[in-house]
Design an enzyme around this catalytic site. Structure first.
Site, mmCIF file in Angstrom:
data_model
loop_
_atom_site.group_PDB
_atom_site.id
_atom_site.type_symbol
_atom_site.label_atom_id
_atom_site.label_comp_id
_atom_site.label_asym_id
_atom_site.label_seq_id
_atom_site.Cartn_x
_atom_site.Cartn_y
_atom_site.Cartn_z
ATOM 1 N N GLY A 1 0.785 -1.222 0.000
ATOM 2 C CA GLY A 1 0.000 0.000 0.000
ATOM 3 C C GLY A 1 0.819 1.274 0.000
ATOM 4 C CB SER B 1 -0.824 -5.254 -3.529
ATOM 5 O OG SER B 1 -1.738 -4.461 -2.826
#
Length: 542
Positions: free
Chosen positions: A129, A211
């Site tokens: 993230g 991700s």
């Protein structure tokens, strides 16, 4: 693109060399001694690829490593970069395994490779993230073996949280924006300069990532308006993530809040004050706060910034306008992308909408109303001890951030005639299914890298588990893509052809499921939802 013949010939030539790469490699600024393993792979751990980002280099672009004229044992991973944790969790302080001085790289190469081997290179960008290094220290030796010792694996750390992504007018004037992405670029430049000494081919570098690492692939492909600096030649993205991208001005509140919390508001130069603090001084105040207009802190506050330099457009329009390096690519997602992120206590539209607004602060009330209509709670199952709105909210979040961007990009590649493949990971892990989490975000990484080498891999993926058979299948496709820019050329014998998503064959994806892998049409309901969500993506700053 390398043909099967050239790869086979290169493999034979490799074994004709009488001298392999010396584990001791002189990089000009330092000499590192690697460690040969019993599986025919040599690893070099903890290679410094950039100068320590300390002092005046905090919040600055990465610089070349300093010369040491030393011979160092490359037998231990370098420290992981300091992280910002989710709301309510204190950021970890410096330790022997986590430091601000963290720009290190690991390399895994066949022990019998020579400097002339020209082996394909898989350059892995980890996720987290943009707030953590969540896949640090992955052991690449298993992938090298799965690829018939015909490839090299590179992993590395990059700055995250405020160290990599703090943005403000003060940093624009006295430092650099998007330094975490620039760390990645620096590591790619390092590969171009040095990978031949490990047996690699600087002309055959394949980006791989999950991700935020997959989002990084998107941002490297679109960097500087899609400028091709010939640093990479194909890409494979797992759960490409389109988060909110703020401008420097929209990011100013993060800087201001950090300045206030650290006591630097008393200084004539707040940037100099922040640079003079110890890392632990910053870590004690390193927390997520709500975006303006949102009521709760997001999962990830710090992230890439629209600086009109490295990032010139939001990701959706960058791809739509063709402003990206157009190379062969894989994009894909899991079936239940959002379940591990969405609070499983979510029990009302109010809680669901508060969560979505926290992640996508520019979403309007009319867009939220449309989102609610797309994900009616009645259409989703319930699970014991969870909120009734968990699965509907998780599906909506997962599609907004992960699934729909991947499908959108594949459609762009088809329109432009660029070779691309799409997948859906639908391998059912019994405990995860029973809990309601389903096939979770990036779980396929355990199979791609080999579950025996990934701490915490699902037991069902391990030898003897119900999903053990899927490991060789996905490793065959993945290493084939790394080696040949095509997942089919060197795939495992007996596995189905992975059809490219191309004009005349759109909306076709490879569904991975144990003992039932095969092509499928993208679900019509998901296509319809993604048409709306991709349509508002630019308005959401994605």
């Amino acid at each position: 693109m390398k043909s099967v013949v050239s790869i086979t010939a290169g493999w034979a030539l490799l074994y004709q060399h009488v001298s392999a790469v010396d584990p001791r490699v002189n990089l000009g600024y330092s000499t590192y001694t690697g460690v040969p393993l019993s599986n025919g792979v040599t690893q070099w751990l903890g290679l410094r690829y950039a100068a320590p980002p300390l002092g005046d280099l905090r919040f600055a672009a990465p610089q070349d490593p300093l010369a040491t004229n030393e011979t160092l044992e490359a037998d231990a991973h370098g420290p992981i970069c300091l992280s910002t944790l989710s709301s309510g969790q204190a950021a970890p302080l410096s330790s022997s395994t986590m430091k601000e001085d963290c720009l290190f790289m690991d390399i895994y190469a066949p022990s019998n490779a020579s400097c002339e081997s020209k082996l394909p290179v898989m350059f892995f960008i980890q996720g987290g993230g943009f707030n953590t290094n969540s896949n640090a220290n992955f052991n690449g030796s298993g992938l090298v073996v799965a690829g018939q010792r015909d490839m090299i694996v590179v992993t590395f750390n990059y700055r995250v949280g405020p160290y990599g992504f703090l943005a403000a007018q003060e940093i624009l004037e006295g430092g650099s924006i998007n330094n975490g992405l620039k760390d990645q670029r620096k590591a790619l430049e390092w590969v171009q300069k040095h990978i031949e000494q490990f047996g690699g081919d600087p002309g055959h570098v394949v980006l791989s990532g999950d991700s935020a690492g997959a989002a990084s692939i998107n941002l490297q492909l679109t960097a500087y308006g899609g400028r091709d600096d010939h640093l990479f030649h194909a890409s494979a993205a797992e759960s490409q993530s389109f988060a909110t991208i703020n401008t420097v001005g929209e990011s100013q509140f993060m800087y201001d809040n950090l300045v206030i919390r650290t006591g630097c508001a008393t200084s004539n130069s707040t940037l100099a004050c922040l640079r003079n603090l110890t890392a632990d001084d910053i870590q004690r105040q390193n927390i997520n706060t709500p975006f303006p207009g949102a009521q709760t802190a997001p999962l990830y506050m710090y992230g890439p910034t629209l600086d009109n330099d490295f990032i010139k457009e939001y990701t959706y329009p960058a791809y739509a306008n063709g402003n990206f390096v157009q190379l062969p690519a894989i994009y894909g997602d899991t079936t239940n992308e959002g379940t591990i992120f969405t609070p499983n206590t979510t029990s009302s539209y109010g809680e669901a909408n508060t969560f979505i607004k926290a992640q996508f602060p520019y979403i309007t009330l009319s867009q939220l109303r449309a989102w609610n209509a797309l994900y009616p709670v009645e259409a989703y199952p319930s699970f014991p001890s969870t909120g009734r709105f968990w699965r509907s909210t998780a599906t909506g979040y997962g599609e907004m951030r992960y699934n729909c961007p991947g499908l959108f990009i594949n459609a762009v590649y088809a329109r432009l005639g660029v070779p691309a493949w799409n997948y859906r990971w639908d391998v059912r892990d019994p405990p995860s299914e029973a809990s309601g989490a389903g096939v979770t975000h990036t779980v396929e990484i355990n199979a791609i890298w080999g579950p025996e080498l990934i701490p915490g891999a699902p037991a069902s993926y391990l030898p003897g588990g119900v999903n053990a058979a899927i490991v060789d299948v996905v490793q065959g496709y993945w290493t084939s893509f790394v080696r040949a820019y095509d997942p089919n050329v060197l795939r495992k014998a007996g596995t189905p052809v992975w059809e490219a998503w191309r004009a005349g064959n759109e909306w076709r994806s490879l569904k991975f499921r144990t003992n039932a892998t095969g092509m499928e049409d993208v679900d019509a309901g998901q296509r319809g939802r993604c048409e709306y969500l991709s349509g508002i993506g630019e308005a959401l700053r994605q």
